[in-house]
Design a protein around this motif. Structure first.
Motif, PDB file in Angstrom:
ATOM      1  N   SER A   1       0.830  -1.207   0.000  1.00 47.37           N
ATOM      2  CA  SER A   1       0.000   0.000   0.000  1.00 47.37           C
ATOM      3  C   SER A   1       0.861   1.252   0.000  1.00 47.37           C
ATOM      4  N   CYS A   2       1.978   1.234   0.711  1.00 49.84           N
ATOM      5  CA  CYS A   2       2.885   2.392   0.722  1.00 49.84           C
ATOM      6  C   CYS A   2       3.490   2.614  -0.660  1.00 49.84           C
TER       7      CYS A   2
ATOM      8  N   THR B   1      -2.697  -5.649  -0.763  1.00 47.55           N
ATOM      9  CA  THR B   1      -2.608  -4.362  -0.072  1.00 47.55           C
ATOM     10  C   THR B   1      -3.181  -4.531   1.332  1.00 47.55           C
TER      11      THR B   1
ATOM     12  N   THR C   1       0.614   3.937  -2.916  1.00 45.38           N
ATOM     13  CA  THR C   1       0.112   5.257  -2.519  1.00 45.38           C
ATOM     14  C   THR C   1       1.115   6.358  -2.805  1.00 45.38           C
TER      15      THR C   1
ATOM     16  N   TRP D   1      -4.974   4.642  -0.513  1.00 42.50           N
ATOM     17  CA  TRP D   1      -4.716   3.789   0.650  1.00 42.50           C
ATOM     18  C   TRP D   1      -5.936   2.930   0.990  1.00 42.50           C
TER      19      TRP D   1
ATOM     20  N   PHE E   1      -4.089  10.253  -1.123  1.00 40.38           N
ATOM     21  CA  PHE E   1      -3.639   9.284  -0.127  1.00 40.38           C
ATOM     22  C   PHE E   1      -4.828   8.485   0.403  1.00 40.38           C
TER      23      PHE E   1
END
Length: 279
Positions: free
Chosen positions: A75-76, A225, A79, A208, A204
């Motif tokens: 996810s990081c 994710t 994103t 996210w 974000f």
């Protein structure tokens, strides 16, 4: 000095806003409370808002029960990649639509806005076919590439902000010998800091919290994710889901969004106010 009396209308408006705020806060408080409970205390009547005893074991067990660490890492990657590339492409497009003159500008902009009326669900099958032919299935690219190429919502928002900036800045840059890209990068981009931060917050949160796209376009655990990893907790139990553990995972997942919104709230409100006034 005499204290200003509160009018009945203002008091009613305050109470209405307070009630609305409570409807937003109470689910979050309940999620936090449930994440600290034992499983047998979740459905007690009357509801127990303050856990007794407070059980932190859910926050320790969730890392081994779910693929949470891999989910957070993926996810990081998705994103922050989307935030970086989408901010660049959207701000450049917004600058062109707000300050430059070229044939068909309004027609192209209206065509872009028209795409906002197309439901995302309608595009799922064509997207899946395209990603299959590109061999992007079970990679992070379907979540990164489309979202990074000129997000229409961000273009519209930043265009409205840039329209409020004086055209004299561009004229002065031309007199000083600046080209369009240099004027964009040296003058307009720094002035759009509130709008850029606001877009970053919205990007974000949307990226996210995205669940559908990672669920459809990935299938291996190494590409999950954080939202998919949390959803997969339900499949670990045959009879009953461990609700406190799911709430603990949800609290961990929501923390980055809360921290970002709280730290950047000033830019968020300022940008919305300026866009609304000068749009």
């Amino acid at each position: 000095m005499m204290k200003q009396k509160t009018s009945p209308l203002r008091a009613v408006a305050f109470l209405a806003l307070l009630a609305g705020a409570c409807t937003m806060i109470l689910p979050f408080v309940w999620m936090l409370s449930t994440s600290l409970k034992e499983s047998n205390l979740v459905y007690t009547i009357p509801p127990q808002w303050i856990p007794n005893p407070v059980d932190w074991q859910n926050y320790r067990d969730v890392w081994s029960a779910a693929n949470l660490l891999t989910g957070i890492k993926n996810s990081c990657v998705i994103t922050f990649s989307v935030m970086a590339f989408s901010t660049l492409t959207s701000s450049m497009a917004a600058f062109a639509f707000a300050k430059l003159r070229f044939p068909g500008k309004n027609v192209i902009f209206m065509m872009l806005l028209a795409t906002m009326m197309v439901p995302a669900v309608v595009l799922l099958v064509p997207d899946f076919i395209i990603y299959t032919k590109l061999k992007w299935i079970d990679t992070l690219l379907p979540m990164i590439v489309p979202a990074s190429l000129c997000n229409v919502n961000n273009i519209f928002f930043m265009r409205q902000f840039m329209i409020g900036l004086p055209n004299g800045y561009l004229d002065a840059a031309k007199i000083d010998g600046c080209g369009y890209f240099r004027a964009y990068s040296r003058i307009f981009l720094p002035l759009c800091k509130p709008a850029i931060i606001t877009n970053a917050i919205m990007l974000f949160m949307a990226t996210w919290n995205d669940y559908l796209n990672p669920l459809l376009f990935t299938h291996s655990e190494s590409k999950q994710t954080v939202q998919v990893a949390i959803a997969m907790l339900n499949s670990h139990y045959e009879q009953q889901t461990d609700i406190p553990m799911v709430m603990a995972a949800s609290m961990i997942a929501i923390l980055p969004v809360l921290i970002l919104f709280i730290t950047c709230q000033k830019y968020f409100t300022d940008s919305l106010a300026l866009t609304g006034i000068k749009g």
